[in-house]
Scaffold this motif. Structure first.
Motif, PDB file in Angstrom:
ATOM      1  N   GLY A 248       0.812  -1.221   0.000  1.00 11.12           N
ATOM      2  CA  GLY A 248       0.000   0.000   0.000  1.00 11.12           C
ATOM      3  C   GLY A 248       0.839   1.260   0.000  1.00 11.12           C
ATOM      4  O   GLY A 248       1.832   1.384  -0.712  1.00 11.12           O
ATOM      5  N   GLY A 249       0.445   2.225   0.852  1.00 13.09           N
ATOM      6  CA  GLY A 249       1.092   3.535   0.910  1.00 13.09           C
ATOM      7  C   GLY A 249       2.554   3.464   1.295  1.00 13.09           C
ATOM      8  O   GLY A 249       3.389   4.214   0.779  1.00 13.09           O
ATOM      9  N   LYS A 250       2.872   2.519   2.210  1.00 14.58           N
ATOM     10  CA  LYS A 250       4.270   2.382   2.658  1.00 14.58           C
ATOM     11  C   LYS A 250       5.181   1.940   1.512  1.00 14.58           C
ATOM     12  O   LYS A 250       6.320   2.370   1.406  1.00 14.58           O
ATOM     13  CB  LYS A 250       4.356   1.384   3.810  1.00 14.58           C
ATOM     14  N   ALA A 251       4.650   1.048   0.665  1.00 19.09           N
ATOM     15  CA  ALA A 251       5.438   0.567  -0.482  1.00 19.09           C
ATOM     16  C   ALA A 251       5.722   1.704  -1.454  1.00 19.09           C
ATOM     17  O   ALA A 251       6.844   1.859  -1.953  1.00 19.09           O
ATOM     18  CB  ALA A 251       4.691  -0.564  -1.191  1.00 19.09           C
ATOM     19  N   THR A 252       4.705   2.524  -1.719  1.00 20.80           N
ATOM     20  CA  THR A 252       4.873   3.681  -2.615  1.00 20.80           C
ATOM     21  C   THR A 252       5.908   4.641  -2.056  1.00 20.80           C
ATOM     22  O   THR A 252       6.756   5.164  -2.785  1.00 20.80           O
ATOM     23  CB  THR A 252       3.519   4.420  -2.779  1.00 20.80           C
ATOM     24  N   GLN A 253       5.830   4.865  -0.730  1.00 24.75           N
ATOM     25  CA  GLN A 253       6.763   5.782  -0.058  1.00 24.75           C
ATOM     26  C   GLN A 253       8.202   5.264  -0.166  1.00 24.75           C
ATOM     27  O   GLN A 253       9.135   6.029  -0.437  1.00 24.75           O
ATOM     28  CB  GLN A 253       6.359   5.890   1.415  1.00 24.75           C
ATOM     29  N   ALA A 254       8.371   3.947   0.044  1.00 29.66           N
ATOM     30  CA  ALA A 254       9.711   3.336  -0.030  1.00 29.66           C
ATOM     31  C   ALA A 254      10.288   3.463  -1.429  1.00 29.66           C
ATOM     32  O   ALA A 254      11.480   3.751  -1.610  1.00 29.66           O
ATOM     33  CB  ALA A 254       9.644   1.879   0.384  1.00 29.66           C
ATOM     34  N   LEU A 255       9.453   3.261  -2.461  1.00 31.05           N
ATOM     35  CA  LEU A 255       9.904   3.389  -3.851  1.00 31.05           C
ATOM     36  C   LEU A 255      10.322   4.821  -4.158  1.00 31.05           C
ATOM     37  O   LEU A 255      11.322   5.064  -4.835  1.00 31.05           O
ATOM     38  CB  LEU A 255       8.796   2.950  -4.819  1.00 31.05           C
ATOM     39  N   ALA A 256       9.541   5.785  -3.649  1.00 31.37           N
ATOM     40  CA  ALA A 256       9.858   7.203  -3.862  1.00 31.37           C
ATOM     41  C   ALA A 256      11.200   7.562  -3.217  1.00 31.37           C
ATOM     42  O   ALA A 256      12.013   8.290  -3.797  1.00 31.37           O
ATOM     43  CB  ALA A 256       8.747   8.074  -3.280  1.00 31.37           C
ATOM     44  N   GLU A 257      11.446   7.027  -2.007  1.00 31.37           N
ATOM     45  CA  GLU A 257      12.707   7.301  -1.306  1.00 31.37           C
ATOM     46  C   GLU A 257      13.902   6.713  -2.059  1.00 31.37           C
ATOM     47  O   GLU A 257      14.965   7.320  -2.144  1.00 31.37           O
ATOM     48  CB  GLU A 257      12.645   6.749   0.120  1.00 31.37           C
ATOM     49  N   LYS A 258      13.697   5.483  -2.609  1.00 29.76           N
ATOM     50  CA  LYS A 258      14.766   4.841  -3.378  1.00 29.76           C
ATOM     51  C   LYS A 258      15.121   5.663  -4.613  1.00 29.76           C
ATOM     52  O   LYS A 258      16.280   5.843  -4.977  1.00 29.76           O
ATOM     53  CB  LYS A 258      14.331   3.430  -3.799  1.00 29.76           C
ATOM     54  N   ALA A 259      14.078   6.171  -5.294  1.00 28.11           N
ATOM     55  CA  ALA A 259      14.287   6.988  -6.493  1.00 28.11           C
ATOM     56  C   ALA A 259      15.042   8.268  -6.142  1.00 28.11           C
ATOM     57  O   ALA A 259      15.916   8.711  -6.898  1.00 28.11           O
ATOM     58  CB  ALA A 259      12.933   7.311  -7.125  1.00 28.11           C
ATOM     59  N   LYS A 260      14.712   8.846  -4.973  1.00 31.50           N
ATOM     60  CA  LYS A 260      15.388  10.062  -4.512  1.00 31.50           C
ATOM     61  C   LYS A 260      16.884   9.802  -4.299  1.00 31.50           C
ATOM     62  O   LYS A 260      17.727  10.602  -4.690  1.00 31.50           O
ATOM     63  CB  LYS A 260      14.773  10.511  -3.170  1.00 31.50           C
ATOM     64  N   GLU A 261      17.189   8.650  -3.666  1.00 27.13           N
ATOM     65  CA  GLU A 261      18.577   8.316  -3.371  1.00 27.13           C
ATOM     66  C   GLU A 261      19.414   8.120  -4.638  1.00 27.13           C
ATOM     67  O   GLU A 261      20.571   8.457  -4.693  1.00 27.13           O
ATOM     68  CB  GLU A 261      18.640   7.031  -2.522  1.00 27.13           C
ATOM     69  N   LYS A 262      18.758   7.545  -5.684  1.00 24.43           N
ATOM     70  CA  LYS A 262      19.460   7.335  -6.951  1.00 24.43           C
ATOM     71  C   LYS A 262      19.844   8.656  -7.595  1.00 24.43           C
ATOM     72  O   LYS A 262      20.876   8.782  -8.249  1.00 24.43           O
ATOM     73  CB  LYS A 262      18.585   6.515  -7.894  1.00 24.43           C
ATOM     74  N   LYS A 263      18.964   9.664  -7.423  1.00 27.78           N
ATOM     75  CA  LYS A 263      19.262  11.007  -7.967  1.00 27.78           C
ATOM     76  C   LYS A 263      20.452  11.610  -7.252  1.00 27.78           C
ATOM     77  O   LYS A 263      21.313  12.209  -7.803  1.00 27.78           O
ATOM     78  CB  LYS A 263      18.049  11.912  -7.809  1.00 27.78           C
TER      79      LYS A 263
END
Length: 263
Positions: A248-263
């Motif tokens: 759910g929401g936690k999974a979306t949040q984790a994916l967003a954080e991972k994408a941020k770290e890659k940047k």
């Protein structure tokens, strides 16, 4: 009453102690002194050596003592690009060059560092494994704080007086090569400590492990366990805050954080 389980036996030491006989010595930055706080100290890399049980090479750096007639030798975890005969400068006024050690307050945002102190003068404790590095995210000169990104991706705020070495630790990409056979793993862990092979609890007898026994290999009870349980029962997910996959929401949040770290 069951047997004393493996987790309890490890606490006693004995055969589970670290194999330190052939190790080369403690790895740390120079002891923080007046010369480093106000200027710099010049050293030279005498040799680069292997330390058994460590993935990263070590540099033997020789300094002339600024206070008495003697030579000081220090072991540094090697930054990638260091070589024998290289001059290394430690101190506030050292230049931003790979291998030099200076306070994080003197480094611009985005600098890649290793051998980072989390308290001023403790000799460097963060990012010392092969290929590891921290990135300086933001500087707050008024508060005397620096925010860094750890090798795990987590953020941490430290004092800007903490020192770090410029660059990333040598020996990166070590885990990209597969072990291929059990003999390789045997020799790897022989140099470290008695921690391999790992026998699963479910394949033991009930007397040897809380997860042992049964007609099929299964745990048969929740794998989570309270933090204040008896030591012979503390196996599995100890004092787990949460278990299972992110949904759910936690999974979306984790994916967003991972994408941020890659940047």
């Amino acid at each position: 009453m069951g047997r004393v389980i493996r987790g309890q036996r490890k606490g006693h030491g004995s055969i589970f102690k670290s194999h330190t006989k052939h190790r080369k010595g403690a790895v740390s930055l120079r002891t923080l002194d007046y010369a480093e706080r106000n200027g710099y100290v010049k050293g030279v890399i005498k040799e680069i050596i292997h330390d058994p049980g460590r993935g990263a090479p070590l540099a033997v750096v020789q300094f002339r003592s600024p206070y008495s007639y003697k030579v000081e030798k220090k072991l540094f975890a090697c930054a990638e690009g260091m070589y024998t005969g290289q001059f290394v400068y430690c101190g506030k006024k050292a230049q931003l060059v790979v291998g030099n050690v200076l306070p994080v307050s003197e480094m611009p945002e985005g600098t890649v560092v290793c051998n980072l102190e989390h308290r001023q003068g403790n000799g460097g404790t963060i990012a010392r494994a092969s290929g590891d590095y921290c990135t300086i995210m933001t500087q707050d000169a008024d508060a005397g704080k620096t925010r860094i990104k750890m090798p795990s991706g987590a953020r941490k705020t430290i004092s800007n007086k903490c020192r770090a070495m410029v660059g990333l630790i040598a020996g990166g990409g070590r885990i990209d090569k597969p072990m291929l056979k059990a003999g390789t793993a045997f020799h790897k862990y022989k140099a470290k400590r008695n921690e391999w092979p790992i026998v699963r609890g479910v394949c033991m007898n009930p007397v040897e492990h809380p997860f042992g026994g049964g007609n099929h290999q299964h745990i048969g009870k929740p794998s989570t366990v309270r933090g204040d349980k008896a030591h012979g029962r503390k196996v599995g997910l100890i004092a787990a805050r949460r278990t299972g996959r992110l949904r759910g929401g936690k999974a979306t949040q984790a994916l967003a954080e991972k994408a941020k770290e890659k940047k």
